[in-house]
Design an enzyme around this catalytic site. Structure first.
Site, PDB file in Angstrom:
ATOM      1  N   ASP A  99       0.790  -1.237   0.000  1.00 17.17           N
ATOM      2  CA  ASP A  99       0.000   0.000   0.000  1.00 17.17           C
ATOM      3  C   ASP A  99       0.817   1.279   0.000  1.00 17.17           C
ATOM      4  OD1 ASP A  99       1.104  -0.058   2.510  1.00 17.17           O
ATOM      5  OD2 ASP A  99      -0.724  -0.677   3.524  1.00 17.17           O
ATOM      6  N   GLU A 121      -0.168  -9.037  -1.091  1.00 20.01           N
ATOM      7  CA  GLU A 121      -0.785  -8.459   0.115  1.00 20.01           C
ATOM      8  C   GLU A 121      -2.011  -7.619  -0.264  1.00 20.01           C
ATOM      9  OE1 GLU A 121       0.694  -5.455   3.266  1.00 20.01           O
ATOM     10  OE2 GLU A 121       1.604  -7.320   3.900  1.00 20.01           O
ATOM     11  N   GLU A 135      -2.109   5.116   2.783  1.00 14.92           N
ATOM     12  CA  GLU A 135      -2.087   3.692   2.419  1.00 14.92           C
ATOM     13  C   GLU A 135      -3.457   3.122   2.071  1.00 14.92           C
ATOM     14  OE1 GLU A 135      -0.457   5.042   4.946  1.00 14.92           O
ATOM     15  OE2 GLU A 135       1.655   4.574   4.593  1.00 14.92           O
ATOM     16  N   HIS A 212       6.380   5.494  13.426  1.00 14.35           N
ATOM     17  CA  HIS A 212       6.794   6.502  12.436  1.00 14.35           C
ATOM     18  C   HIS A 212       5.761   6.766  11.343  1.00 14.35           C
ATOM     19  CE1 HIS A 212       8.532   2.580  11.004  1.00 14.35           C
ATOM     20  NE2 HIS A 212       7.735   2.890  10.001  1.00 14.35           N
ATOM     21  N   ARG A 214       3.010   8.179   8.861  1.00 11.65           N
ATOM     22  CA  ARG A 214       2.716   9.551   8.456  1.00 11.65           C
ATOM     23  C   ARG A 214       1.571  10.175   9.269  1.00 11.65           C
ATOM     24  NH1 ARG A 214       4.455  12.066   3.337  1.00 11.65           N
ATOM     25  NH2 ARG A 214       5.783  10.288   2.921  1.00 11.65           N
ATOM     26  N   HIS A 245      13.160   5.554  12.881  1.00  8.03           N
ATOM     27  CA  HIS A 245      13.104   5.772  11.425  1.00  8.03           C
ATOM     28  C   HIS A 245      13.955   6.979  11.047  1.00  8.03           C
ATOM     29  CE1 HIS A 245      11.276   6.622   7.496  1.00  8.03           C
ATOM     30  NE2 HIS A 245      10.549   5.511   7.579  1.00  8.03           N
TER      31      HIS A 245
HETATM   32  C1  UD1 Z   1       6.757   4.795   3.656  1.00 11.08           C
HETATM   33  C2  UD1 Z   1       5.396   4.456   3.079  1.00 11.08           C
HETATM   34  C3  UD1 Z   1       4.570   3.707   4.115  1.00 11.08           C
HETATM   35  C4  UD1 Z   1       5.346   2.533   4.694  1.00 11.08           C
HETATM   36  C5  UD1 Z   1       6.653   3.058   5.259  1.00 11.08           C
HETATM   37  C6  UD1 Z   1       7.540   2.014   5.882  1.00 11.08           C
HETATM   38  C7  UD1 Z   1       4.300   5.975   1.520  1.00 11.08           C
HETATM   39  C8  UD1 Z   1       3.588   7.245   1.344  1.00 11.08           C
HETATM   40  N1  UD1 Z   1       4.696   5.679   2.759  1.00 11.08           N
HETATM   41  O1  UD1 Z   1       6.538   5.753   4.716  1.00 11.08           O
HETATM   42  O2  UD1 Z   1       3.389   3.245   3.488  1.00 11.08           O
HETATM   43  O3  UD1 Z   1       4.594   1.920   5.709  1.00 11.08           O
HETATM   44  O4  UD1 Z   1       7.380   3.647   4.163  1.00 11.08           O
HETATM   45  O5  UD1 Z   1       8.653   2.599   6.522  1.00 11.08           O
HETATM   46  O6  UD1 Z   1       4.516   5.268   0.549  1.00 11.08           O
HETATM   47  N2  UD1 Z   1      14.371   8.362   4.893  1.00 11.08           N
HETATM   48  C9  UD1 Z   1      15.745   8.352   4.787  1.00 11.08           C
HETATM   49  N3  UD1 Z   1      16.369   7.168   4.455  1.00 11.08           N
HETATM   50  C10 UD1 Z   1      15.691   6.025   4.215  1.00 11.08           C
HETATM   51  C11 UD1 Z   1      14.292   6.041   4.335  1.00 11.08           C
HETATM   52  C12 UD1 Z   1      13.644   7.235   4.655  1.00 11.08           C
HETATM   53  O7  UD1 Z   1      16.396   9.357   5.001  1.00 11.08           O
HETATM   54  O8  UD1 Z   1      16.305   4.991   3.913  1.00 11.08           O
HETATM   55  C13 UD1 Z   1      13.670   9.630   5.240  1.00 11.08           C
HETATM   56  C14 UD1 Z   1      13.647  10.666   4.120  1.00 11.08           C
HETATM   57  O9  UD1 Z   1      13.816  11.931   4.675  1.00 11.08           O
HETATM   58  C15 UD1 Z   1      12.226  10.541   3.554  1.00 11.08           C
HETATM   59  C16 UD1 Z   1      11.460  10.245   4.819  1.00 11.08           C
HETATM   60  O10 UD1 Z   1      12.298   9.360   5.561  1.00 11.08           O
HETATM   61  O11 UD1 Z   1      11.788  11.713   2.906  1.00 11.08           O
HETATM   62  C17 UD1 Z   1      10.093   9.649   4.642  1.00 11.08           C
HETATM   63  O12 UD1 Z   1      10.098   8.530   3.758  1.00 11.08           O
HETATM   64  P1  UD1 Z   1       8.735   8.120   2.986  1.00 11.08           P
HETATM   65  O13 UD1 Z   1       9.002   6.882   2.184  1.00 11.08           O
HETATM   66  O14 UD1 Z   1       8.168   9.293   2.271  1.00 11.08           O
HETATM   67  O15 UD1 Z   1       7.723   7.837   4.187  1.00 11.08           O
HETATM   68  P2  UD1 Z   1       7.703   6.688   5.277  1.00 11.08           P
HETATM   69  O16 UD1 Z   1       7.121   7.294   6.509  1.00 11.08           O
HETATM   70  O17 UD1 Z   1       8.979   5.956   5.355  1.00 11.08           O
END
Ligand code: UD1
Length: 386
Positions: A99, A121, A135, A212, A214, A245
């Site tokens: 999702d 899934e 999601e 963590h 959103r 995270h």
């Molecule tokens: C994303 C997914 C969520 C999933 C989650 C698992 C979307 C909108 N959200 O949310 O469905 O449950 O992943 O963790 O698709 N960042 C880093 N390094 C990394 C990973 C993340 O620096 O390796 C930071 C970055 O600043 C990035 C922020 O985390 O902009 C958010 O990442 P993002 O994928 O947008 O959202 P998640 O909350 O991780």
């Protein structure tokens, strides 16, 4: 089809990678399938950790992550990048997972190219547009574009049928995360993370935390962290381990409220093998993650869910998961019960396997062989006794 089936798995975040890795490996092993992997890298470091662990070298890497990325930004970059990859590789089927925004944009790119979509899934629902956000809508939109639905449980299958999806295109497979768990959890495991290696899992009640999402950013996450601080200060035999995270919006809050607190380890995100083994050894789990709710019942660990709802009611029914919400006092009350009341704890700490038997990837590969005319027999559905 006389030639091999060209199947491309597409994923981008850490949890998708953990759940798609067993499938990507199973697809590679199948002689009827030419398997490729495309990562969007919606996550970077956290994705690469999983790729290294499962020894997966992607054929395509869109490398789209940006700090504080937006939903529109992710969608646009995945759509444009994947469009080119699909035009070049011409897969027969694109497999997406769950999702995330990678999932939705991945399915859309396949659909625009008239390539079939397999959704791993499939069928999880809260029926609340903004929770989890985005999601819930990502998975609904993905279902509409999907040709082959791989639903983890019979309940997920029913949800899809209620949305008028052709039942013959739904396969109940179990969740691939249980396939992953079978590879990672080991009795004599040594932690890669130093802080986990130094954690006293035997004489302390170790509470494994992840938070963590959103929709929890801001006030809810502050409530969660304040509740955690209260719990650890009130019970000297507890120890909180919280892999935080990399999202700056998460780290700022977690470190401000919990940083420097005695018996709280705020550690960097760990590999799936470290996390699964920490879960296998901890006292209980407090989380807003979906994957942990699926893994913990297999490991007989009680879970307090730090959200207002769950799209995983099977574990609630099995008695290992309770939904606390995101209010400080509600979280503390549930934690208190599990820490103080041995009978209540034992009631929840029982093994159940509502989410799979470790053979989900095999069923998905068989379903693809069946759909593309490589075998005459449709695979049997996963059936849970829990
Ligand atoms: C994303 C997914 C969520 C999933 C989650 C698992 C979307 C909108 N959200 O949310 O469905 O449950 O992943 O963790 O698709 N960042 C880093 N390094 C990394 C990973 C993340 O620096 O390796 C930071 C970055 O600043 C990035 C922020 O985390 O902009 C958010 O990442 P993002 O994928 O947008 O959202 P998640 O909350 O991780």
């Amino acid at each position: 089809m006389n030639r091999k089936i060209k199947a491309m798995t597409v994923f981008g975040t850490r949890p998708e990678a953990i759940k798609m890795a067993p499938l990507a490996l199973e697809l590679k092993r199948c002689p009827d399938i030419e398997a490729t992997v495309c990562v969007t890298a919606q996550h970077r470091e956290m994705l690469d950790q999983v790729l290294t662990m499962f020894d997966i070298k992607p054929d395509y890497d869109l490398d789209i992550m940006k700090e504080r990325q937006t939903l529109v930004g992710i969608t646009t970059r995945v759509l444009e990048g994947l469009d080119e990859v699909i035009k070049q590789a011409r897969p027969d089927v694109v497999l997406v997972h769950g999702d995330t925004t990678t999932t939705f944009a991945g399915a859309l790119a396949a659909f625009y190219n008239q390539v079939k979509v397999g959704h791993v899934e499939a069928g999880l629902r809260t029926y609340d547009k903004y929770s989890p956000y985005p999601e819930e809508i990502n998975r609904c939109l993905t279902s509409v574009m999907t040709d082959f639905h791989f639903a983890p449980t019979a309940q997920n299958r029913q949800s899809l049928i209620r949305e008028n999806i052709d039942p013959s295109k739904i396969y109940v497979t179990g969740n691939t995360v249980i396939d992953a768990l079978a590879r990672t959890v080991q009795r004599d495991y040594r932690f890669a993370d130093e802080s986990l290696a130094a954690t006293d899992f035997d004489s302390k009640k170790v509470i494994l935390v992840t938070a963590h999402r959103r929709e929890n950013l801001g006030e809810p996450l502050k409530n969660i962290c304040t509740a955690l601080r209260h719990i650890v200060e009130r019970y000297p035999d507890t120890h909180i381990v919280y892999p935080v995270h990399l999202n700056p919006a998460v780290r700022e809050v977690a470190f401000e409220i919990l940083g420097g607190t005695e018996r709280v380890s705020l550690i960097d995100p760990v590999g799936a093998d470290d996390l699964h083994n920490a879960m296998a050894r901890c006292y209980m789990v407090m989380t807003d993650s979906g994957g942990l709710q699926e893994e913990a019942p297999s490991l007989a660990k009680p879970v307090i869910v730090l959200r207002n709802e769950t799209e995983r009611p099977e574990a609630v029914a099995a008695g290992t998961v309770k939904v606390a919400g995101v209010k400080k006092d509600d979280i503390i009350a549930l934690a208190k019960e599990l820490i103080e009341d041995k009978a209540k704890y034992d009631e929840m700490a029982k093994a159940a396997n509502p989410y799979g038997d470790g053979h989900a990837s095999g069923r998905i590969v068989e379903a693809l062989r069946y759909e593309f005319g490589k075998c005459a027999q449709r695979p049997c559905d996963f059936y849970s006794e829990d």
